[in-house]
Design a protein around this motif. Sequence first.
Motif, mmCIF file in Angstrom:
data_model
loop_
_atom_site.group_PDB
_atom_site.id
_atom_site.type_symbol
_atom_site.label_atom_id
_atom_site.label_comp_id
_atom_site.label_asym_id
_atom_site.label_seq_id
_atom_site.Cartn_x
_atom_site.Cartn_y
_atom_site.Cartn_z
ATOM 1 N N ILE A 81 23.148 29.787 65.447
ATOM 2 C CA ILE A 81 22.188 28.758 65.018
ATOM 3 C C ILE A 81 21.157 29.449 64.130
ATOM 4 C CG2 ILE A 81 20.494 27.038 65.744
ATOM 5 C CD1 ILE A 81 21.918 27.053 68.513
ATOM 6 N N PRO A 82 21.027 29.006 62.893
ATOM 7 C CA PRO A 82 20.102 29.682 61.975
ATOM 8 C C PRO A 82 18.638 29.580 62.405
ATOM 9 C CG PRO A 82 21.661 28.307 60.775
ATOM 10 C CD PRO A 82 21.805 27.974 62.237
ATOM 11 N N TYR A 83 17.896 30.576 62.055
ATOM 12 C CA TYR A 83 16.445 30.640 62.243
ATOM 13 C C TYR A 83 15.827 29.348 61.712
ATOM 14 C CZ TYR A 83 11.680 32.465 61.405
ATOM 15 O OH TYR A 83 10.328 32.676 61.395
ATOM 16 N N GLY A 84 14.935 28.759 62.506
ATOM 17 C CA GLY A 84 14.224 27.571 62.071
ATOM 18 C C GLY A 84 15.000 26.276 62.184
ATOM 19 N N GLN A 85 16.196 26.339 62.758
ATOM 20 C CA GLN A 85 16.999 25.133 62.938
ATOM 21 C C GLN A 85 17.261 24.909 64.424
ATOM 22 O OE1 GLN A 85 20.397 24.765 60.336
ATOM 23 N NE2 GLN A 85 19.350 25.860 58.708
ATOM 24 N N THR A 86 17.564 23.680 64.769
ATOM 25 C CA THR A 86 17.865 23.349 66.160
ATOM 26 C C THR A 86 19.136 22.520 66.236
ATOM 27 O OG1 THR A 86 16.544 21.311 66.092
ATOM 28 C CG2 THR A 86 15.414 23.331 66.822
ATOM 29 N N VAL A 87 19.719 22.515 67.412
ATOM 30 C CA VAL A 87 20.846 21.634 67.734
ATOM 31 C C VAL A 87 20.557 21.032 69.106
ATOM 32 C CG1 VAL A 87 22.521 23.001 66.401
ATOM 33 C CG2 VAL A 87 22.247 23.446 68.840
ATOM 34 N N THR A 88 21.275 19.977 69.432
ATOM 35 C CA THR A 88 21.165 19.412 70.777
ATOM 36 C C THR A 88 22.198 20.083 71.676
ATOM 37 O OG1 THR A 88 22.768 17.650 70.377
ATOM 38 C CG2 THR A 88 20.428 17.161 69.866
ATOM 39 N N TYR A 89 22.032 19.898 72.975
ATOM 40 C CA TYR A 89 23.015 20.418 73.926
ATOM 41 C C TYR A 89 24.390 19.834 73.615
ATOM 42 C CZ TYR A 89 18.975 22.062 76.565
ATOM 43 O OH TYR A 89 17.820 22.685 76.935
ATOM 44 N N LYS A 90 24.419 18.552 73.277
ATOM 45 C CA LYS A 90 25.685 17.888 72.944
ATOM 46 C C LYS A 90 26.317 18.506 71.701
ATOM 47 C CE LYS A 90 27.482 13.220 72.335
ATOM 48 N NZ LYS A 90 28.563 13.034 71.767
ATOM 49 N N GLU A 91 25.510 18.738 70.660
ATOM 50 C CA GLU A 91 26.042 19.352 69.439
ATOM 51 C C GLU A 91 26.581 20.748 69.712
ATOM 52 O OE1 GLU A 91 23.254 17.193 66.060
ATOM 53 O OE2 GLU A 91 22.460 18.930 67.145
ATOM 54 N N LEU A 92 25.885 21.506 70.545
ATOM 55 C CA LEU A 92 26.358 22.852 70.872
ATOM 56 C C LEU A 92 27.675 22.771 71.642
ATOM 57 C CD1 LEU A 92 25.755 25.848 70.525
ATOM 58 C CD2 LEU A 92 24.498 25.772 72.675
ATOM 59 N N ALA A 93 27.799 21.802 72.542
ATOM 60 C CA ALA A 93 29.057 21.614 73.277
ATOM 61 C C ALA A 93 30.190 21.308 72.300
ATOM 62 C CB ALA A 93 28.899 20.495 74.303
ATOM 63 N N GLU A 94 29.910 20.509 71.293
ATOM 64 C CA GLU A 94 30.930 20.195 70.283
ATOM 65 C C GLU A 94 31.285 21.427 69.455
ATOM 66 O OE1 GLU A 94 29.046 16.910 68.297
ATOM 67 O OE2 GLU A 94 29.609 15.502 69.898
ATOM 68 N N ILE A 95 30.290 22.235 69.121
ATOM 69 C CA ILE A 95 30.518 23.456 68.335
ATOM 70 C C ILE A 95 31.496 24.389 69.054
ATOM 71 C CG2 ILE A 95 29.403 25.611 67.555
ATOM 72 C CD1 ILE A 95 26.929 23.811 66.863
ATOM 73 N N ILE A 96 31.380 24.474 70.386
ATOM 74 C CA ILE A 96 32.256 25.387 71.140
ATOM 75 C C ILE A 96 33.536 24.695 71.629
ATOM 76 C CG2 ILE A 96 30.359 26.916 71.795
ATOM 77 C CD1 ILE A 96 30.606 25.647 74.658
ATOM 78 N N ASN A 97 33.798 23.502 71.092
ATOM 79 C CA ASN A 97 35.017 22.739 71.403
ATOM 80 C C ASN A 97 35.115 22.297 72.861
ATOM 81 O OD1 ASN A 97 36.074 22.765 68.736
ATOM 82 N ND2 ASN A 97 36.635 24.913 69.058
ATOM 83 N N HIS A 98 33.969 21.986 73.448
ATOM 84 C CA HIS A 98 33.901 21.397 74.792
ATOM 85 C C HIS A 98 32.950 20.203 74.715
ATOM 86 C CE1 HIS A 98 36.033 24.607 76.967
ATOM 87 N NE2 HIS A 98 35.445 25.437 76.123
ATOM 88 N N PRO A 99 33.335 19.143 73.983
ATOM 89 C CA PRO A 99 32.396 18.071 73.638
ATOM 90 C C PRO A 99 31.762 17.337 74.817
ATOM 91 C CG PRO A 99 34.648 17.467 73.056
ATOM 92 C CD PRO A 99 34.669 18.912 73.453
ATOM 93 N N LYS A 100 32.375 17.385 75.966
ATOM 94 C CA LYS A 100 31.803 16.696 77.125
ATOM 95 C C LYS A 100 31.017 17.632 78.039
ATOM 96 C CE LYS A 100 35.204 13.074 77.013
ATOM 97 N NZ LYS A 100 36.160 12.256 77.716
ATOM 98 N N ALA A 101 30.914 18.893 77.662
ATOM 99 C CA ALA A 101 30.310 19.901 78.538
ATOM 100 C C ALA A 101 28.849 20.179 78.200
ATOM 101 C CB ALA A 101 31.125 21.191 78.461
#
Length: 150
Positions: A81-101
Amino acid sequence: MFKVFYKLPICSLSLKSDGEFLTEVDFCFEENFEENSCELLEFANWELKNYFSKKLKVFKTPLKIQGTSFEIKVYKALMQIPYGQTVTYKELAEIINHPKAFRAVGNANSKNIIPIFIPCHRVLAKNSIGGYNGGINIKKFLLQNEGVKI
């Protein structure tokens, strides 16, 4: 085991190393141990100084990343995750290919023992800032330091 402090306006950081890797970062309000530094911790302190003065956006300190395979996957994604940017827990779950986790992602974040270097403060809840082991004020401080509007 090597240990040093890094002082912030809001608290201090206790940094621990095995001499090869940064192994732990704790938020603390009392400096209750004697410092025993090493080259790696001096480098980590230098990086923190530059990070908090907005001159460093990516840490190079070697980290000893520990946890389950899922937690390690989350921690590696956090470091992308780049400096100065944010993601949600849901987006991070999608990034790691576990969209419901997304709850498991939040649980992994809560177990992160190397905060700031593994930037779990960059993960927010869908409709709020979310939680943080160091406390919400420290999370806000870290995000504001990176220029994130809270």
